[in-house]
Design a protein around this motif. Sequence first.
Motif, PDB file in Angstrom:
ATOM      1  N   PHE A   8       0.863  -1.172   0.000  1.00 20.44           N
ATOM      2  CA  PHE A   8       0.000   0.000   0.000  1.00 20.44           C
ATOM      3  C   PHE A   8       0.904   1.227   0.000  1.00 20.44           C
ATOM      4  N   TYR A   9       0.972   1.921  -1.144  1.00 18.56           N
ATOM      5  CA  TYR A   9       1.924   3.012  -1.301  1.00 18.56           C
ATOM      6  C   TYR A   9       1.323   4.348  -0.865  1.00 18.56           C
ATOM      7  N   LEU A  10       2.178   5.353  -0.771  1.00 19.21           N
ATOM      8  CA  LEU A  10       1.726   6.675  -0.351  1.00 19.21           C
ATOM      9  C   LEU A  10       0.743   7.289  -1.350  1.00 19.21           C
ATOM     10  N   ASP A  11       0.909   7.002  -2.646  1.00 21.95           N
ATOM     11  CA  ASP A  11      -0.044   7.572  -3.606  1.00 21.95           C
ATOM     12  C   ASP A  11      -1.446   7.004  -3.382  1.00 21.95           C
ATOM     13  N   ASP A  12      -1.564   5.752  -2.907  1.00 25.11           N
ATOM     14  CA  ASP A  12      -2.872   5.203  -2.540  1.00 25.11           C
ATOM     15  C   ASP A  12      -3.455   5.954  -1.350  1.00 25.11           C
ATOM     16  N   LEU A  13      -2.616   6.234  -0.370  1.00 21.22           N
ATOM     17  CA  LEU A  13      -3.070   6.953   0.818  1.00 21.22           C
ATOM     18  C   LEU A  13      -3.553   8.358   0.455  1.00 21.22           C
ATOM     19  N   PHE A  14      -2.789   9.061  -0.379  1.00 26.56           N
ATOM     20  CA  PHE A  14      -3.155  10.433  -0.731  1.00 26.56           C
ATOM     21  C   PHE A  14      -4.484  10.489  -1.494  1.00 26.56           C
ATOM     22  N   VAL A  15      -4.720   9.534  -2.382  1.00 24.34           N
ATOM     23  CA  VAL A  15      -5.971   9.585  -3.140  1.00 24.34           C
ATOM     24  C   VAL A  15      -7.156   9.261  -2.227  1.00 24.34           C
ATOM     25  N   LEU A  16      -6.957   8.438  -1.207  1.00 22.08           N
ATOM     26  CA  LEU A  16      -8.022   8.177  -0.239  1.00 22.08           C
ATOM     27  C   LEU A  16      -8.280   9.409   0.631  1.00 22.08           C
ATOM     28  N   ILE A  17      -7.221  10.147   0.969  1.00 26.14           N
ATOM     29  CA  ILE A  17      -7.399  11.417   1.695  1.00 26.14           C
ATOM     30  C   ILE A  17      -8.207  12.399   0.847  1.00 26.14           C
ATOM     31  N   ALA A  18      -7.896  12.442  -0.451  1.00 24.23           N
ATOM     32  CA  ALA A  18      -8.643  13.321  -1.347  1.00 24.23           C
ATOM     33  C   ALA A  18     -10.118  12.925  -1.405  1.00 24.23           C
ATOM     34  N   PHE A  19     -10.386  11.618  -1.415  1.00 24.69           N
ATOM     35  CA  PHE A  19     -11.774  11.159  -1.452  1.00 24.69           C
ATOM     36  C   PHE A  19     -12.509  11.541  -0.171  1.00 24.69           C
ATOM     37  N   ALA A  20     -11.842  11.396   0.970  1.00 23.39           N
ATOM     38  CA  ALA A  20     -12.456  11.780   2.244  1.00 23.39           C
ATOM     39  C   ALA A  20     -12.745  13.282   2.277  1.00 23.39           C
ATOM     40  N   SER A  21     -11.820  14.082   1.760  1.00 25.08           N
ATOM     41  CA  SER A  21     -12.037  15.532   1.708  1.00 25.08           C
ATOM     42  C   SER A  21     -13.200  15.881   0.787  1.00 25.08           C
ATOM     43  N   THR A  22     -13.312  15.146  -0.327  1.00 17.85           N
ATOM     44  CA  THR A  22     -14.407  15.387  -1.255  1.00 17.85           C
ATOM     45  C   THR A  22     -15.751  15.046  -0.626  1.00 17.85           C
ATOM     46  N   ILE A  23     -15.807  13.948   0.109  1.00 18.38           N
ATOM     47  CA  ILE A  23     -17.043  13.595   0.813  1.00 18.38           C
ATOM     48  C   ILE A  23     -17.417  14.683   1.812  1.00 18.38           C
ATOM     49  N   THR A  24     -16.409  15.240   2.496  1.00 15.17           N
ATOM     50  CA  THR A  24     -16.664  16.346   3.430  1.00 15.17           C
ATOM     51  C   THR A  24     -17.231  17.551   2.696  1.00 15.17           C
ATOM     52  N   LEU A  60      -9.206  22.608  -0.543  1.00 16.34           N
ATOM     53  CA  LEU A  60      -7.752  22.760  -0.507  1.00 16.34           C
ATOM     54  C   LEU A  60      -7.072  21.423  -0.204  1.00 16.34           C
ATOM     55  N   VAL A  61      -7.532  20.716   0.822  1.00 15.31           N
ATOM     56  CA  VAL A  61      -6.931  19.429   1.188  1.00 15.31           C
ATOM     57  C   VAL A  61      -7.077  18.430   0.042  1.00 15.31           C
ATOM     58  N   GLY A  62      -8.259  18.408  -0.602  1.00 18.01           N
ATOM     59  CA  GLY A  62      -8.492  17.463  -1.693  1.00 18.01           C
ATOM     60  C   GLY A  62      -7.581  17.692  -2.881  1.00 18.01           C
ATOM     61  N   THR A  63      -7.450  18.942  -3.321  1.00 17.44           N
ATOM     62  CA  THR A  63      -6.619  19.221  -4.494  1.00 17.44           C
ATOM     63  C   THR A  63      -5.141  18.950  -4.209  1.00 17.44           C
ATOM     64  N   VAL A  64      -4.683  19.308  -3.028  1.00 15.72           N
ATOM     65  CA  VAL A  64      -3.282  19.065  -2.674  1.00 15.72           C
ATOM     66  C   VAL A  64      -3.000  17.556  -2.593  1.00 15.72           C
ATOM     67  N   ALA A  65      -3.929  16.789  -2.002  1.00 13.19           N
ATOM     68  CA  ALA A  65      -3.735  15.343  -1.887  1.00 13.19           C
ATOM     69  C   ALA A  65      -3.686  14.680  -3.261  1.00 13.19           C
ATOM     70  N   ILE A  66      -4.497  15.151  -4.201  1.00 13.69           N
ATOM     71  CA  ILE A  66      -4.481  14.585  -5.559  1.00 13.69           C
ATOM     72  C   ILE A  66      -3.133  14.844  -6.226  1.00 13.69           C
ATOM     73  N   LYS A  67      -2.610  16.040  -6.082  1.00 14.26           N
ATOM     74  CA  LYS A  67      -1.303  16.359  -6.678  1.00 14.26           C
ATOM     75  C   LYS A  67      -0.202  15.497  -6.066  1.00 14.26           C
ATOM     76  N   PHE A  68      -0.232  15.314  -4.757  1.00  7.52           N
ATOM     77  CA  PHE A  68       0.757  14.450  -4.117  1.00  7.52           C
ATOM     78  C   PHE A  68       0.628  13.007  -4.604  1.00  7.52           C
ATOM     79  N   SER A  69      -0.599  12.550  -4.792  1.00  6.19           N
ATOM     80  CA  SER A  69      -0.810  11.184  -5.257  1.00  6.19           C
ATOM     81  C   SER A  69      -0.191  10.968  -6.634  1.00  6.19           C
ATOM     82  N   VAL A  70      -0.433  11.893  -7.550  1.00  5.08           N
ATOM     83  CA  VAL A  70       0.108  11.755  -8.908  1.00  5.08           C
ATOM     84  C   VAL A  70       1.628  11.837  -8.898  1.00  5.08           C
ATOM     85  N   LEU A  71       2.173  12.790  -8.158  1.00  2.00           N
ATOM     86  CA  LEU A  71       3.626  12.964  -8.139  1.00  2.00           C
ATOM     87  C   LEU A  71       4.326  11.775  -7.473  1.00  2.00           C
TER      88      LEU A  71
END
Length: 364
Positions: free
Chosen positions: A40-56, A97-108
Amino acid sequence: MPGRDPRGETLLRWMIAFTVIVGVILLLRLWAARLMRRSFYLDDLFVLIAFASTITFEGVAVWAIDNGAGKPQADLTPEELAIQAKILVLPSSIAWLVGTVAIKFSVLWLYTRIFSTRSFKNWSYSLMALVACYFVAFLAVFMTICKPIDQLWNPVPWGSCRDTSDQEFTSISFNLVVDLAIFVLPMPWLWGLKMPLRNKIAISVMFSIGLVTIGVMCWRLAATKDSIAHPDASYHTTDIALISLLELWLGMIVASIPTLAPLLQRYVKPVITKVTMHSSGSRYPQNQYKLSNYKESHSSRRYKNIDTTNSQYDVKIYANDLQGSTQGLAITTECTHDPVIEPPRDIPTPGQIHVRRDIESQNW
């Protein structure tokens, strides 16, 4: 509900549809990871953080819709106006803000796993640092829009709120530039790889899907400009919320598409192969042969001493040459689940040939 506007109802339908779509794609991403038996890599974690932020964000949007979001400000009650102010100042801004930043971290971070070139990784880490600085700066900006923070819905004589138009344009422009840089970053390295042209084109098209999010941000710039020209925060809330959510939804989809390749290889490619074979009337695909039907034309060449006990699936074959003497030629093959992402486990030594290929296994 009586407080809902038709434009708010439309936004609600968009949220339901895309939440299901993105949720399914993230489940497929986790399924692909399990199929590959990878970590389970960090990019998986970041995209899940983005999903949680989007639900919020979506939860806050539902709260706004139930309290008249989309109606002209003059048609709202004082209580509804207070709720709209609470939503606009902190929850929606920080969740976005949290969602967009997490998506960028996931891709990078995904880039750093795909490309092993040191200079490429340094560029990826530099963009991560830039995005982290942007997050810290704009978190402070959003938290200090009003002094005190509840001035909009609980005003006091000595309190004040600043104009947010400049920070909106700055934030959107920064995201636009960074997303464009993220799209352009892998292209020079990708086209410098030694691979078939069709593969380069296919991967470039996959990364180009990220241009959709750039188009959405251009749309948001226009919508922000229009909302400033016609200041009615409540009326424009649904438009801005839809565009902001589209940026998050599409960003998570783009960040997850490259990770779905194992599912395509396992389930989609065999179906396409069978359909192609059936339409061509051939039992075997072109350039594929059943090993049991293949015979070595040189009867004097024999193969023996096959050692398959190595945990890395290394196979060493010692071939007798035509004169009968034994050559010291060693051919090492490494079978791995993803030859693009993971580096070779062993560095070939002189006198060895290191072969690294995808191997497709079929039952005949």
